[in-house]
Design a protein around this motif. Structure first.
Motif, PDB file in Angstrom:
ATOM      1  N   MET A  88      53.414  33.866  27.590  1.00 12.45           N
ATOM      2  CA  MET A  88      51.901  33.885  27.545  1.00 12.45           C
ATOM      3  C   MET A  88      51.169  33.384  26.448  1.00 12.45           C
ATOM      4  N   ASN A  89      50.041  32.788  26.215  1.00 10.86           N
ATOM      5  CA  ASN A  89      49.957  31.844  25.525  1.00 10.86           C
ATOM      6  C   ASN A  89      49.112  33.148  24.632  1.00 10.86           C
ATOM      7  N   LEU A  90      49.627  33.449  23.043  1.00  7.34           N
ATOM      8  CA  LEU A  90      48.990  34.494  22.525  1.00  7.34           C
ATOM      9  C   LEU A  90      48.134  33.987  21.342  1.00  7.34           C
ATOM     10  N   LEU A  91      47.044  32.779  21.860  1.00  9.01           N
ATOM     11  CA  LEU A  91      46.229  32.615  21.363  1.00  9.01           C
ATOM     12  C   LEU A  91      45.348  32.483  22.311  1.00  9.01           C
ATOM     13  N   GLU A  92      43.912  32.972  22.119  1.00  5.43           N
ATOM     14  CA  GLU A  92      42.768  32.796  23.457  1.00  5.43           C
ATOM     15  C   GLU A  92      41.677  32.531  22.523  1.00  5.43           C
ATOM     16  N   SER A  93      40.868  32.548  23.129  1.00  4.82           N
ATOM     17  CA  SER A  93      40.017  31.295  22.875  1.00  4.82           C
ATOM     18  C   SER A  93      39.112  32.621  23.379  1.00  4.82           C
ATOM     19  N   ARG A  94      37.964  33.116  22.639  1.00  5.82           N
ATOM     20  CA  ARG A  94      36.691  33.719  23.011  1.00  5.82           C
ATOM     21  C   ARG A  94      34.981  33.265  21.992  1.00  5.82           C
ATOM     22  N   THR A  95      34.373  33.536  22.385  1.00  9.07           N
ATOM     23  CA  THR A  95      32.406  32.868  22.230  1.00  9.07           C
ATOM     24  C   THR A  95      32.205  34.319  21.481  1.00  9.07           C
ATOM     25  N   TYR A  96      31.067  34.485  20.961  1.00 10.43           N
ATOM     26  CA  TYR A  96      30.542  34.989  20.520  1.00 10.43           C
ATOM     27  C   TYR A  96      28.866  34.407  19.360  1.00 10.43           C
ATOM     28  N   VAL A 154      41.719  34.044  18.857  1.00  9.41           N
ATOM     29  CA  VAL A 154      42.020  35.408  18.778  1.00  9.41           C
ATOM     30  C   VAL A 154      43.632  35.461  19.150  1.00  9.41           C
ATOM     31  N   ASP A 155      44.024  36.080  18.102  1.00  8.94           N
ATOM     32  CA  ASP A 155      45.930  36.177  18.021  1.00  8.94           C
ATOM     33  C   ASP A 155      46.083  37.209  18.695  1.00  8.94           C
ATOM     34  N   ARG A 156      46.712  37.335  20.027  1.00  8.34           N
ATOM     35  CA  ARG A 156      47.257  38.164  20.639  1.00  8.34           C
ATOM     36  C   ARG A 156      48.076  39.574  20.316  1.00  8.34           C
ATOM     37  N   SER A 157      48.631  38.598  19.197  1.00 13.84           N
ATOM     38  CA  SER A 157      49.955  39.583  18.938  1.00 13.84           C
ATOM     39  C   SER A 157      49.563  41.001  18.044  1.00 13.84           C
ATOM     40  N   CYS A 180      43.114  43.911  20.459  1.00 15.52           N
ATOM     41  CA  CYS A 180      43.527  43.033  21.739  1.00 15.52           C
ATOM     42  C   CYS A 180      44.060  44.254  22.712  1.00 15.52           C
ATOM     43  N   GLU A 181      43.995  45.280  23.017  1.00 14.28           N
ATOM     44  CA  GLU A 181      44.396  46.442  23.639  1.00 14.28           C
ATOM     45  C   GLU A 181      43.449  47.101  24.623  1.00 14.28           C
ATOM     46  N   PRO A 182      43.268  47.472  25.494  1.00 15.94           N
ATOM     47  CA  PRO A 182      44.284  46.899  26.872  1.00 15.94           C
ATOM     48  C   PRO A 182      43.024  45.309  27.054  1.00 15.94           C
ATOM     49  N   GLN A 183      41.897  45.026  26.732  1.00 13.91           N
ATOM     50  CA  GLN A 183      41.454  43.495  26.300  1.00 13.91           C
ATOM     51  C   GLN A 183      40.539  43.692  25.705  1.00 13.91           C
ATOM     52  N   ILE A 184      40.680  42.104  25.331  1.00 15.20           N
ATOM     53  CA  ILE A 184      40.149  41.552  23.753  1.00 15.20           C
ATOM     54  C   ILE A 184      38.570  41.923  23.824  1.00 15.20           C
ATOM     55  N   ARG A 185      38.699  42.275  22.492  1.00  9.14           N
ATOM     56  CA  ARG A 185      36.856  42.778  22.071  1.00  9.14           C
ATOM     57  C   ARG A 185      36.864  42.529  20.874  1.00  9.14           C
ATOM     58  N   LEU A 186      35.826  41.770  20.830  1.00 11.83           N
ATOM     59  CA  LEU A 186      35.586  41.006  19.691  1.00 11.83           C
ATOM     60  C   LEU A 186      33.992  41.174  19.183  1.00 11.83           C
ATOM     61  N   ILE A 187      33.388  41.844  17.845  1.00 11.03           N
ATOM     62  CA  ILE A 187      32.340  41.984  17.258  1.00 11.03           C
ATOM     63  C   ILE A 187      32.174  41.496  16.219  1.00 11.03           C
ATOM     64  N   ALA A 188      30.945  40.550  16.643  1.00  6.56           N
ATOM     65  CA  ALA A 188      30.287  40.097  14.788  1.00  6.56           C
ATOM     66  C   ALA A 188      29.610  40.013  14.107  1.00  6.56           C
TER      67      ALA A 188
END
Length: 61
Positions: A1-9, A22-25, A48-56
Protein backbone atom coordinates in the motif's frame (compact mmCIF):
# COMPACT_ATOMS: atom_id res chain seq x y z
CA UNK A 1 0.00 0.00 0.00
CA UNK A 2 1.33 3.42 -0.98
CA UNK A 3 1.36 5.73 2.07
CA UNK A 4 1.51 8.93 0.00
CA UNK A 5 -1.54 9.88 -2.03
CA UNK A 6 -2.12 12.92 -4.19
CA UNK A 7 -5.25 15.01 -3.61
CA UNK A 8 -6.44 18.17 -5.29
CA UNK A 9 -8.09 21.11 -3.57
CA UNK A 10 -9.10 24.65 -4.48
CA UNK A 11 -7.31 27.65 -3.02
CA UNK A 12 -9.68 29.47 -0.62
CA UNK A 13 -8.24 32.82 -1.83
CA UNK A 14 -8.06 32.63 -5.63
CA UNK A 15 -10.05 29.44 -6.34
CA UNK A 16 -7.31 27.79 -8.42
CA UNK A 17 -6.76 24.05 -8.17
CA UNK A 18 -3.70 22.87 -6.21
CA UNK A 19 -2.30 19.45 -5.37
CA UNK A 20 -1.22 18.09 -1.99
CA UNK A 21 0.54 14.87 -1.05
CA UNK A 22 -1.21 13.24 1.90
CA UNK A 23 0.69 10.89 4.21
CA UNK A 24 -1.77 8.08 5.05
CA UNK A 25 0.42 6.83 7.92
CA UNK A 26 -0.89 9.72 10.05
CA UNK A 27 -4.62 9.55 10.89
CA UNK A 28 -4.87 13.35 11.40
CA UNK A 29 -2.58 16.13 10.29
CA UNK A 30 -2.54 19.86 9.76
CA UNK A 31 0.03 21.90 7.88
CA UNK A 32 0.46 25.06 5.83
CA UNK A 33 1.19 25.19 2.09
CA UNK A 34 1.41 28.20 -0.18
CA UNK A 35 -0.92 28.35 -3.18
CA UNK A 36 1.00 27.59 -6.38
CA UNK A 37 -0.82 30.46 -8.14
CA UNK A 38 -1.34 33.35 -5.69
CA UNK A 39 1.33 32.27 -3.12
CA UNK A 40 -0.93 32.88 -0.11
CA UNK A 41 -0.67 30.49 2.87
CA UNK A 42 -3.35 27.79 3.06
CA UNK A 43 -3.96 25.70 6.17
CA UNK A 44 -4.67 22.10 5.17
CA UNK A 45 -6.49 19.90 7.67
CA UNK A 46 -6.40 16.23 6.75
CA UNK A 47 -8.06 13.14 8.22
CA UNK A 48 -7.26 9.75 6.71
CA UNK A 49 -9.68 7.33 8.33
CA UNK A 50 -11.81 5.83 6.96
CA UNK A 51 -11.24 7.94 3.80
CA UNK A 52 -9.02 10.91 3.06
CA UNK A 53 -10.77 14.18 3.84
CA UNK A 54 -8.88 17.39 3.08
CA UNK A 55 -10.10 20.84 4.11
CA UNK A 56 -8.33 23.97 2.82
CA UNK A 57 -8.75 27.13 4.92
CA UNK A 58 -7.58 30.70 4.67
CA UNK A 59 -5.28 31.70 7.50
CA UNK A 60 -7.75 34.42 8.54
CA UNK A 61 -10.65 31.95 9.05
Amino acid sequence: MNLLESRTYHCPYCGEENEALVDRSLPEQSYIEDCSVCCRPITLQVTCEPQIRLIAKRDDE
